[in-house]
Design an enzyme around this catalytic site. Sequence first.
Site, PDB file in Angstrom:
ATOM      1  N   GLY A 193      37.877  34.178  37.194  1.00  0.00           N
ATOM      2  CA  GLY A 193      38.193  33.253  35.869  1.00  0.00           C
ATOM      3  C   GLY A 193      38.474  34.053  35.053  1.00  0.00           C
ATOM      4  N   GLU A 228      44.157  32.775  37.668  1.00  0.00           N
ATOM      5  CA  GLU A 228      43.213  33.787  37.670  1.00  0.00           C
ATOM      6  C   GLU A 228      42.765  34.214  38.882  1.00  0.00           C
ATOM      7  OE1 GLU A 228      41.775  35.468  35.174  1.00  0.00           O
ATOM      8  OE2 GLU A 228      42.642  34.635  33.509  1.00  0.00           O
ATOM      9  N   GLU A 241      43.199  37.943  39.923  1.00  0.00           N
ATOM     10  CA  GLU A 241      41.843  39.019  40.003  1.00  0.00           C
ATOM     11  C   GLU A 241      41.617  39.064  41.520  1.00  0.00           C
ATOM     12  OE1 GLU A 241      39.499  37.833  36.080  1.00  0.00           O
ATOM     13  OE2 GLU A 241      38.888  36.940  37.884  1.00  0.00           O
ATOM     14  N   GLU A 293      36.731  45.321  41.622  1.00  0.00           N
ATOM     15  CA  GLU A 293      36.347  45.120  42.927  1.00  0.00           C
ATOM     16  C   GLU A 293      36.392  43.491  43.268  1.00  0.00           C
ATOM     17  OE1 GLU A 293      33.126  47.074  45.293  1.00  0.00           O
ATOM     18  OE2 GLU A 293      32.964  48.319  43.246  1.00  0.00           O
TER      19      GLU A 293
END
Lengths: 228, 228
Positions: A42, A58, A62, A111
């Site tokens: 997020g 997001e 990510e 990660e």
Amino acid sequence: MISQNIKVAVDAVVFGYVERQLQLLLIKQKYGSEKNKWALPGGFVLDHEDLDTAVTRELKEETGITLAYLEQLYTFGAVKRDNRQRVVSIAYLGLINPKKFKLTASTDALEVGWFAIDALPPLAFDHQEIVAKGLERLQNKISYKPIGFELLNTEFPFSNIENLYQTILNKPIDRRNFRKKLMSFGILEETDKISKPESGRPAKLFRFNTKKYKALEQKGFHFEIKFA
Amino acid sequence: MISQNIKVAVDAVVFGYVERQLQLLLIKQKYGSEKNKWALPGGFVLDHEDLDTAVTRELKEETGITLAYLEQLYTFGAVKRDNRQRVVSIAYLGLINPKKFKLTASTDALEVGWFAIDALPPLAFDHQEIVAKGLERLQNKISYKPIGFELLNTEFPFSNIENLYQTILNKPIDRRNFRKKLMSFGILEETDKISKPESGRPAKLFRFNTKKYKALEQKGFHFEIKFA
């Protein structure tokens, strides 16, 4: 216009189902006061983007994934939920079949990984509370919307959907009634394919007919599976 | 920290039930580009207050009421929902018995009033959409939580709760099954009082036993009324 010092963010509770376990998608934070801690994917909403656009972006940035199923869950806005600055976060619930995507950590994520829901690492901020809310929504919703199929392969042996429900609800279900009820809707189709499991017996594969479900739903059909 | 130009607000969809009608609480706006238009009570969140504190304060300031029942509904954040500046609004759903409070318009409200849900004036911003979401939540929720009682007097003739359900669901219900089901839960008590209606027959008064319901709920009881 009022002066206000509150930022707006989105967070995603994304569930996957792998090896008979309900799993949660987490990223390890690259920056900030909770650096190196695991957290929900997020981030901040950009001025020009809608909330669902922000959460989709997001997630892509990510973790590398794009979700077919995403719904707004709840908004978390307690004054001190983030110790750096006040952030109101609109949380989303997402479902995915983890096999369909390769995870790629980028931007704010060091990660990215899947974690069994009953063995989560300590989470940053109030993310434990957000996950609890997501799990509660999923547990309620699978009884009245056929969203569980989002977590499975396109074709699956019947035992997979049974196990999925048992895993999510965290209790045994009456398998015979479950099958009878689910088949009675006419939205689950038998294919002529057979699974070749590494262990256990071969079994016929089934497929969820989304098109038929949508058509039925428009005519007022309500999917509902009750558990005693 | 990211630069962001988004404000955070709360809005309240408050329903009341008067004269067999479901009504909505609205204020007439005193300021802004939609001045003199009717809108949901609400306003900007202050930096030091939680979201539910903000909506409680705004309701008190603008309308004079304090709600016993308030839940978070949904967050509206489309980029252009407010033409002055980007505002993300966390909407709440509230229920009240209008007879219990005197309405008093103040601060940002020129006037305050109850409007029948099927005869609303044109609303400011995207408030029509927020109201639709609130109504949908209410219609779903009265089937699995006994929140309808929040809208009635402490003691009421049975026909009132029947009418309330019919009004909210906007369809006739099977009165006999409804009564049987509702009474079977043991959470609705007959009092020894009789109503003296201006028209129609006198009828025994009933009372919802909140304490008993809470106790049953803790033991795993699920309130549920099904409508065909």
